[in-house]
Design a protein around this motif. Structure first.
Motif, PDB file in Angstrom:
ATOM      1  N   TYR A 128       0.831  -1.202   0.000  1.00  0.00           N
ATOM      2  CA  TYR A 128       0.000   0.000   0.000  1.00  0.00           C
ATOM      3  C   TYR A 128       0.871   1.260   0.000  1.00  0.00           C
ATOM      4  N   VAL A 129       0.492   2.247  -0.805  1.00  0.00           N
ATOM      5  CA  VAL A 129       1.184   3.542  -0.855  1.00  0.00           C
ATOM      6  C   VAL A 129       0.255   4.610  -0.277  1.00  0.00           C
ATOM      7  N   LYS A 158      -7.845   1.817  -2.960  1.00  0.00           N
ATOM      8  CA  LYS A 158      -7.366   3.206  -3.054  1.00  0.00           C
ATOM      9  C   LYS A 158      -6.638   3.415  -4.371  1.00  0.00           C
ATOM     10  N   TYR A 159      -7.085   4.414  -5.155  1.00  0.00           N
ATOM     11  CA  TYR A 159      -6.470   4.676  -6.456  1.00  0.00           C
ATOM     12  C   TYR A 159      -6.262   6.171  -6.667  1.00  0.00           C
ATOM     13  N   PHE A 166      -0.393   2.637 -16.271  1.00  0.00           N
ATOM     14  CA  PHE A 166      -0.267   1.365 -15.559  1.00  0.00           C
ATOM     15  C   PHE A 166       0.915   1.425 -14.606  1.00  0.00           C
ATOM     16  N   GLU A 167       0.727   0.797 -13.444  1.00  0.00           N
ATOM     17  CA  GLU A 167       1.792   0.768 -12.442  1.00  0.00           C
ATOM     18  C   GLU A 167       2.869  -0.223 -12.870  1.00  0.00           C
ATOM     19  N   GLU A 181      10.130  10.027  -4.301  1.00  0.00           N
ATOM     20  CA  GLU A 181      10.049   8.822  -5.136  1.00  0.00           C
ATOM     21  C   GLU A 181       8.765   8.059  -4.850  1.00  0.00           C
ATOM     22  N   LEU A 182       8.382   7.984  -3.595  1.00  0.00           N
ATOM     23  CA  LEU A 182       7.173   7.261  -3.210  1.00  0.00           C
ATOM     24  C   LEU A 182       5.939   7.847  -3.891  1.00  0.00           C
ATOM     25  N   GLU A 183       5.925   9.159  -4.060  1.00  0.00           N
ATOM     26  CA  GLU A 183       4.782   9.825  -4.674  1.00  0.00           C
ATOM     27  C   GLU A 183       4.620   9.482  -6.151  1.00  0.00           C
ATOM     28  N   GLN A 184       5.651   8.872  -6.755  1.00  0.00           N
ATOM     29  CA  GLN A 184       5.562   8.473  -8.162  1.00  0.00           C
ATOM     30  C   GLN A 184       4.822   7.147  -8.322  1.00  0.00           C
ATOM     31  N   TYR A 185       4.589   6.468  -7.205  1.00  0.00           N
ATOM     32  CA  TYR A 185       3.925   5.165  -7.245  1.00  0.00           C
ATOM     33  C   TYR A 185       2.513   5.260  -6.671  1.00  0.00           C
ATOM     34  N   ASP A 186       1.674   4.309  -7.118  1.00  0.00           N
ATOM     35  CA  ASP A 186       0.356   4.141  -6.528  1.00  0.00           C
ATOM     36  C   ASP A 186       0.296   2.809  -5.790  1.00  0.00           C
TER      37      ASP A 186
END
Length: 208
Positions: A128-129, A158-159, A166-167, A181-186
């Motif tokens: 989970y992010v 959560k999206y 696409f992730e 960097e974390l904010e670049q991922y979902d």
């Protein structure tokens, strides 16, 4: 005499402005927060697995779109005796659109999250992010207290709908990450294909 005072005043002002510029433009100072590395502490648990969007919708009492506001805080899960048995992230969430449930638009609710920054670590359950502040987020929720809600299926509920691509799989050899960097991922777990499938179904129905 007045000319000398004016001259000294101008010199003092220039020195103050120069010092301020150094502080503002100092790359080390400006990027210290975003470049700080957090070790990734990944946990696993038995969570409900939703094969498709229909099952996720049926299990969710509330479906909303909105945005996290302010800084994430910590929430301690305690027994009746006051013993702390778990920790969760706690975010204030402003609702912009209600898809399902009896929540009013523009209401602010508390949402518990399975990912949070704490003690030099990014702790995540099942990849989970945590919600990116001010991003438009689609949530599938259940009640977890007065004005408090939990996300169904952890990462499955959560999206970030601002991020429509696409992730990609999170690199297996990466064990530390910056907040930027974390904010670049979902999502940073192993079930990327499953996450992308559910997100695509959700975006196709509610956004696109």
């Amino acid at each position: 005499m007045n000319g000398k005072k004016l001259q000294y005043g101008m010199i003092t002002s220039l020195i103050v402005l120069a010092a301020s510029a150094l502080l503002v433009n100092n790359p080390l100072e400006a990027s210290s927060q975003s470049s700080k590395k957090y070790s990734v502490a990944a946990a696993q648990a038995k969570i409900l697995n939703f094969d498709n969007l229909t099952k996720l919708e049926a299990y969710s009492d509330y479906i909303v779109i909105g945005q996290a506001t302010g800084e994430q805080e910590m929430h301690e899960v305690k027994t009746d005796e006051g013993v702390v048995v778990d920790q969760l992230g706690q975010a204030s969430f402003q609702i912009d659109r209600v898809i399902k449930g009896d929540l009013p638009n523009n209401a602010t609710i508390t949402v518990y999250e399975d990912g949070y920054l704490n003690n030099e670590k990014y702790v995540t359950l099942e990849g989970y992010v945590k919600m990116k502040s001010q991003a438009q987020i689609l949530l599938f929720l259940r009640k977890a207290g007065d004005h408090a809600f939990a996300i169904n299926g952890s990462y499955q509920g959560k999206y970030n709908i601002d991020k429509k691509s696409f992730e990609q799989a999170f690199p297996a050899n990466v064990n530390a990450i910056t907040e930027e960097e974390l904010e670049q991922y979902d999502y940073i777990g192993d079930n990327v294909e499953h996450f992308n499938k559910l997100k695509a179904e959700a975006l196709n129905k509610y956004i696109e």
